[in-house]
Scaffold this active site. Sequence first.
Site, short mmCIF file in Angstrom:
data_model
loop_
_atom_site.label_atom_id
_atom_site.label_comp_id
_atom_site.label_asym_id
_atom_site.label_seq_id
_atom_site.Cartn_x
_atom_site.Cartn_y
_atom_site.Cartn_z
N THR A 142 23.19 -55.66 -75.98
CA THR A 142 24.39 -55.51 -75.19
C THR A 142 24.64 -56.73 -74.31
O THR A 142 23.68 -57.45 -73.94
CB THR A 142 24.28 -54.25 -74.29
N ASP A 143 25.90 -56.94 -73.92
CA ASP A 143 26.20 -58.01 -72.97
C ASP A 143 25.74 -57.67 -71.56
O ASP A 143 25.67 -58.54 -70.69
CB ASP A 143 27.70 -58.34 -72.97
N GLU A 144 25.38 -56.40 -71.32
CA GLU A 144 24.98 -55.99 -69.97
C GLU A 144 23.67 -56.63 -69.52
O GLU A 144 23.37 -56.67 -68.32
CB GLU A 144 24.89 -54.47 -69.88
N TYR A 167 19.36 -49.11 -67.61
CA TYR A 167 19.75 -49.30 -69.01
C TYR A 167 19.66 -50.75 -69.42
O TYR A 167 18.99 -51.11 -70.40
CB TYR A 167 21.16 -48.77 -69.25
N LYS A 171 17.14 -52.73 -72.12
CA LYS A 171 17.62 -53.51 -73.27
C LYS A 171 17.16 -54.97 -73.17
O LYS A 171 16.83 -55.59 -74.19
CB LYS A 171 19.15 -53.43 -73.36
#
Length: 364
Positions: A142-144, A167, A171
């Site tokens: 993810t870009d998060e 989260y 990741k």
Amino acid sequence: MARTLTNILVTRGAGFIGSNFIRTMLKKNPNFSGRIINLDALTYAGNLKNVEDIEKEFGNESCRRYFFEYGDICDREKVESIFRKYNIDTVVHFAAESHVDRSILQPETFLKTNVMGTFTLLDCAKSYWQNREDVLFHHISTDEVYGTLDKNGFFTETTAYNPRSPYSASKASSDQLAMAYYCTHGLPVTLSNCSNNYGCYQFPEKFIPLMILNMMEGKKLPVYGDGKNIRDWLFVEDHNTAVWNIINNGRIGERYNIGGENEWENITLLNRLIDIVAQKSGLNADKLRNLIVYVKDRPGHDRRYAIDCSKIKTELGWRRSVSFEDGLAKTVEWYIENTDWVESVRSERYLAWTENNYKNRINE
């Protein structure tokens, strides 16, 4: 050396992105003639209804190209047995706990699935493949993991990680594990970081389906903070064509950002969704806007995400093919037309969790 891409293990293939990937591979990709093995633990966001059409068309004896295996990616014995049974040569690893709000309240589950589950898959792949070079482990992220942006700039593949929720931290950890197995053991690994996906079969706790369904049911439309958090949106089918390009031609040991180049403030997106839902359903747009309620912002809410995806465009020739207007219209139509699916994937436990989450923030 050419990659085999004959027996592909897709983790969380009964989830939103995974089921759409399997559908894309088997129904829309004439360049793929192999088999898909779907490993899913069928937790709250995974549902076999997402792949009913796949099972019917490709899971029968006359055309056996799809196989479902029930199991947890943390179960090493199960994962090892799947590698042996199907002679897995490619892993496309979608499986993850992915809802930020849930990670704030239940972080242990995210660490177990996203970190230990990824470790188990990587280690089983290393043991089974034994230094083969025609195999591939592709890790979806993810870009998060990059953190937050101000009004300017974009995430690139060299942006330093700065996760700000349980989260995204889980990741980021799984990304680093994947690349560590490449660097330490020579495991053929590629990695992709994508922006917010939307489309059909998305579990209705995520922003777009939640808002569509709340409108249809006359429920409040909860918006965090001032509604001006910005996200980049990517249609799920475009994400999956990008993954196909990477697993075919991506360079080993490289990461690729996949973005929609399509930034929207949450409140602006919600107002556009209201217009589309009103048009498609006959509901009154003004009455729908009256359902908007601003709720207390969630902790550590990143202000803006934006992806620079020039690397995958330049190296692999990928381009998004679905405009945001077309993608939103397709998504709204799908949720309006598939109420049976919606009811089947919902549960009293899920509904209670979602409603209590937002009610608590309103009261705060």
